[in-house]
Design a protein around this motif. Structure first.
Motif, mmCIF file in Angstrom:
data_model
loop_
_atom_site.group_PDB
_atom_site.id
_atom_site.type_symbol
_atom_site.label_atom_id
_atom_site.label_comp_id
_atom_site.label_asym_id
_atom_site.label_seq_id
_atom_site.Cartn_x
_atom_site.Cartn_y
_atom_site.Cartn_z
ATOM 1 N N ASN A 170 -36.485 -45.627 -12.493
ATOM 2 C CA ASN A 170 -37.015 -44.343 -12.959
ATOM 3 C C ASN A 170 -36.146 -43.920 -14.141
ATOM 4 O O ASN A 170 -34.931 -43.911 -13.993
ATOM 5 C CB ASN A 170 -36.892 -43.340 -11.798
ATOM 6 C CG ASN A 170 -37.385 -41.952 -12.129
ATOM 7 O OD1 ASN A 170 -37.925 -41.714 -13.203
ATOM 8 N ND2 ASN A 170 -37.184 -41.027 -11.210
ATOM 9 N N PRO A 171 -36.669 -43.562 -15.289
ATOM 10 C CA PRO A 171 -38.068 -43.330 -15.632
ATOM 11 C C PRO A 171 -38.754 -44.514 -16.321
ATOM 12 O O PRO A 171 -39.910 -44.409 -16.688
ATOM 13 C CB PRO A 171 -37.951 -42.177 -16.640
ATOM 14 C CG PRO A 171 -36.705 -42.520 -17.415
ATOM 15 C CD PRO A 171 -35.770 -43.137 -16.398
ATOM 16 N N THR A 172 -38.045 -45.633 -16.522
ATOM 17 C CA THR A 172 -38.570 -46.666 -17.435
ATOM 18 C C THR A 172 -39.680 -47.518 -16.816
ATOM 19 O O THR A 172 -40.425 -48.168 -17.535
ATOM 20 C CB THR A 172 -37.453 -47.633 -17.855
ATOM 21 O OG1 THR A 172 -36.976 -48.304 -16.669
ATOM 22 C CG2 THR A 172 -36.281 -46.909 -18.499
ATOM 23 N N GLY A 173 -39.762 -47.570 -15.479
ATOM 24 C CA GLY A 173 -40.709 -48.476 -14.838
ATOM 25 C C GLY A 173 -40.251 -49.921 -14.898
ATOM 26 O O GLY A 173 -40.993 -50.837 -14.538
ATOM 27 N N LYS A 174 -39.010 -50.134 -15.333
ATOM 28 C CA LYS A 174 -38.477 -51.506 -15.447
ATOM 29 C C LYS A 174 -38.136 -52.074 -14.069
ATOM 30 O O LYS A 174 -37.597 -51.375 -13.216
ATOM 31 C CB LYS A 174 -37.203 -51.473 -16.288
ATOM 32 C CG LYS A 174 -36.450 -52.797 -16.369
ATOM 33 C CD LYS A 174 -35.115 -52.595 -17.099
ATOM 34 C CE LYS A 174 -34.224 -53.829 -17.038
ATOM 35 N NZ LYS A 174 -34.689 -54.931 -17.859
ATOM 36 N N VAL A 175 -38.457 -53.360 -13.890
ATOM 37 C CA VAL A 175 -37.987 -54.094 -12.722
ATOM 38 C C VAL A 175 -37.000 -55.135 -13.249
ATOM 39 O O VAL A 175 -37.363 -55.965 -14.087
ATOM 40 C CB VAL A 175 -39.163 -54.777 -11.985
ATOM 41 C CG1 VAL A 175 -38.655 -55.617 -10.818
ATOM 42 C CG2 VAL A 175 -40.155 -53.718 -11.475
ATOM 43 N N PHE A 176 -35.760 -55.060 -12.825
ATOM 44 C CA PHE A 176 -34.744 -55.990 -13.340
ATOM 45 C C PHE A 176 -35.128 -57.427 -12.980
ATOM 46 O O PHE A 176 -35.608 -57.693 -11.884
ATOM 47 C CB PHE A 176 -33.351 -55.638 -12.784
ATOM 48 C CG PHE A 176 -32.729 -54.463 -13.502
ATOM 49 C CD1 PHE A 176 -33.205 -53.183 -13.313
ATOM 50 C CD2 PHE A 176 -31.679 -54.642 -14.395
ATOM 51 C CE1 PHE A 176 -32.656 -52.099 -13.995
ATOM 52 C CE2 PHE A 176 -31.112 -53.575 -15.073
ATOM 53 C CZ PHE A 176 -31.609 -52.292 -14.878
ATOM 54 N N THR A 177 -34.925 -58.333 -13.930
ATOM 55 C CA THR A 177 -35.344 -59.724 -13.728
ATOM 56 C C THR A 177 -34.280 -60.478 -12.925
ATOM 57 O O THR A 177 -33.107 -60.088 -12.917
ATOM 58 C CB THR A 177 -35.518 -60.435 -15.085
ATOM 59 O OG1 THR A 177 -34.218 -60.491 -15.722
ATOM 60 C CG2 THR A 177 -36.500 -59.707 -15.987
ATOM 61 N N PRO A 178 -34.667 -61.574 -12.279
ATOM 62 C CA PRO A 178 -33.686 -62.379 -11.538
ATOM 63 C C PRO A 178 -32.510 -62.799 -12.421
ATOM 64 O O PRO A 178 -31.355 -62.818 -11.971
ATOM 65 C CB PRO A 178 -34.503 -63.599 -11.087
ATOM 66 C CG PRO A 178 -35.896 -63.073 -10.972
ATOM 67 C CD PRO A 178 -36.046 -62.055 -12.080
ATOM 68 N N ASP A 179 -32.796 -63.075 -13.681
ATOM 69 C CA ASP A 179 -31.744 -63.478 -14.605
ATOM 70 C C ASP A 179 -30.750 -62.325 -14.868
ATOM 71 O O ASP A 179 -29.529 -62.530 -14.879
ATOM 72 C CB ASP A 179 -32.454 -63.857 -15.915
ATOM 73 C CG ASP A 179 -31.661 -64.870 -16.670
ATOM 74 O OD1 ASP A 179 -31.160 -65.807 -16.016
ATOM 75 O OD2 ASP A 179 -31.509 -64.694 -17.898
ATOM 76 N N GLU A 180 -31.284 -61.139 -15.075
ATOM 77 C CA GLU A 180 -30.413 -59.969 -15.267
ATOM 78 C C GLU A 180 -29.596 -59.693 -14.003
ATOM 79 O O GLU A 180 -28.407 -59.366 -14.075
ATOM 80 C CB GLU A 180 -31.258 -58.727 -15.616
ATOM 81 C CG GLU A 180 -31.855 -58.776 -17.014
ATOM 82 C CD GLU A 180 -32.821 -57.622 -17.294
ATOM 83 O OE1 GLU A 180 -32.899 -57.185 -18.458
ATOM 84 O OE2 GLU A 180 -33.513 -57.162 -16.353
ATOM 85 N N LEU A 181 -30.237 -59.842 -12.851
ATOM 86 C CA LEU A 181 -29.531 -59.592 -11.593
ATOM 87 C C LEU A 181 -28.402 -60.606 -11.416
ATOM 88 O O LEU A 181 -27.311 -60.258 -10.945
ATOM 89 C CB LEU A 181 -30.499 -59.661 -10.410
ATOM 90 C CG LEU A 181 -31.581 -58.569 -10.383
ATOM 91 C CD1 LEU A 181 -32.591 -58.844 -9.268
ATOM 92 C CD2 LEU A 181 -30.958 -57.185 -10.197
#
Ligand code: PMP
Ligand code: GLN
Length: 393
Positions: A170-181
């Protein structure tokens, strides 16, 4: 008289309350504060109502009703393959809001550094500061909101105690990618730091994206506190039932924080949430599917009106750049103006930043019935057509 707490005295009323009040004043459709305009599942509400009449009105156990702790552990296993001990690995709280505060209280000593990612939810920073900890802010940039890896790495140091991660965000609606995680996990490992994972939108993720809890990555379960919210998962935001899961060694301290904040959470609601978490996969799929249709409608409508929308992979929210409309004022002025004059409320995205922020994005909530979204778009369309925006800027 002596001064009261300086930090709280200087804190303004939350933007969600401010914009909701303005929406009521102007009879605007409220696409600001994120709450569904329909009730959650009737069977869940019925369990809560029946529990009230079933002598379930005295203090429940401190860490939560055993049946809810078991349901939270089972949901961790079912959705993510995470092993959680229902007796020692779960604490039920009064909303994710309390869960965030309790988690930070459990981990932080004064002087500890906490990495926060901007744009950020409005309770994070005040709580970190009230605990005497030191925020280290790292900023995601629109339109892609990619993790700036070098900056994140530079924010970590010998004093880093924890990172607060909100995905879906929130607020971007972004879902962090497996690579970022994986990148984040490597930093936590290297700096022996904890993660507070605000995953309230875990089940509100749309086609093309997948929510991966940080706790599922190697070595992360032992250093992560994972937070969920029944308000979001069952479209019952007023219930304020949250849950934290994590390793027993950390959760015993989280329980002490909860003991000092609220001690317990209403037992009838806990019972109903335990029932809800046991619903079949079709419930969780249709929750996300329904919201995705609402997102698509609002996204297409705003785009048609001239907004530049950013992709929302999860959550209740779309962020939209309104500068193509010709309005040159800032986001606060824009959101006030559309609330008052178009009859549609939104949230200025700069409210999610500390200090200088982008000033041309508005956040629109799409967790509203289709006819309501259609009416909001009609109102905006009429207003855009009759308003010489550049003259108002
Ligand atoms: N975190 C985020 C990112 C949120 O958007 C919300 C929504 N209010 C919360 C926490 C708080 O959840 P709850 O209503 O369960 O306290
Ligand atoms: N999380 C909701 C939002 O972002 C609002 C919660 C609140 O009003 N505190 O809109």
């Amino acid at each position: 008289m002596k001064p009261v707490n300086a930090l709280l005295a200087a804190t303004g009323t939350t933007i969600f309350t401010v914009m909701s009040a303005l929406a009521v004043e102007h009879q605007a459709i409220n696409l600001g504060q994120g709450f569904p305009d329909t009730e959650g599942p009737e069977d869940i509400v019925r369990v809560a109502a029946e529990a009230l009449l079933d002598h379930r009105n005295q203090y429940p156990p401190l860490t939560g009703l055993p049946e809810l702790r078991a349901a939270v552990a089972a949901a961790n296993q079912r959705f993510y393959g995470l092993e959680i001990d229902p007796a020692h690995g779960v604490v039920v709280t009064s909303g994710a809001t309390e869960a965030i505060t309790a988690s930070l209280m459990a981990l932080l000593n004064p002087g500890d550094e906490v990495v926060l990612i901007e744009p950020l939810y409005d309770t994070y920073l005040p709580v970190v500061k009230l605990l005497g900890a030191v925020p280290r802010l790292v900023r995601l940039e629109p339109p892609n909101w990619e993790l700036p890896r070098a900056e994140l790495e530079a924010a970590f140091g010998p004093k880093t105690k924890a990172l607060l991660l909100n995905s879906p965000m929130n607020p971007t609606g972004k879902v962090f990618t497996p690579d970022e995680l994986a990148f984040i996990a490597a930093l936590l490992r290297r700096h022996d730091a904890y993660a507070v994972c605000d995953e309230v939108y875990e089940h509100l993720v749309f086609a093309g994206a997948r929510h991966v809890p940080l706790a599922t990555l190697p070595d992360m379960a032992e250093r992560s506190l994972r937070i969920g919210s029944a308000g979001k998962t069952f479209s019952l935001t007023g219930w304020k039932v949250g849950y934290i899961s994590g390793p027993a060694a950390l959760m015993s301290v989280v329980a002490k924080a909860h003991q000092n904040l609220t001690f317990t959470t209403p037992p009838n609601l806990q019972r109903a949430v335990a029932y809800g978490l046991g619903k079949p996969d079709t419930y969780f799929d249709s929750l996300a599917g329904g919201l995705q249709a609402q997102r698509d409608l609002l996204d297409a409508g705003l785009t048609r009106l001239g907004f530049r929308t950013l992709p929302a992979q999860g959550s209740y929210f779309i962020t939209a750049d309104f500068s193509p409309l010709g309005f040159e004022g800032d986001d606060v002025a824009f959101c006030r103006m559309i609330t008052q004059e178009a009859g549609v409320a939104a949230i200025p995205v700069s409210a999610f930043y500390v200090g200088a922020a982008p000033r041309h994005y508005a956040r629109f909530a799409f967790c509203k019935q289709i006819p309501v979204l259609e009416e909001a778009l009609r109102r905006l369309e009429r207003w855009v057509a009759k308003t010489p925006l550049t003259a108002l800027a």
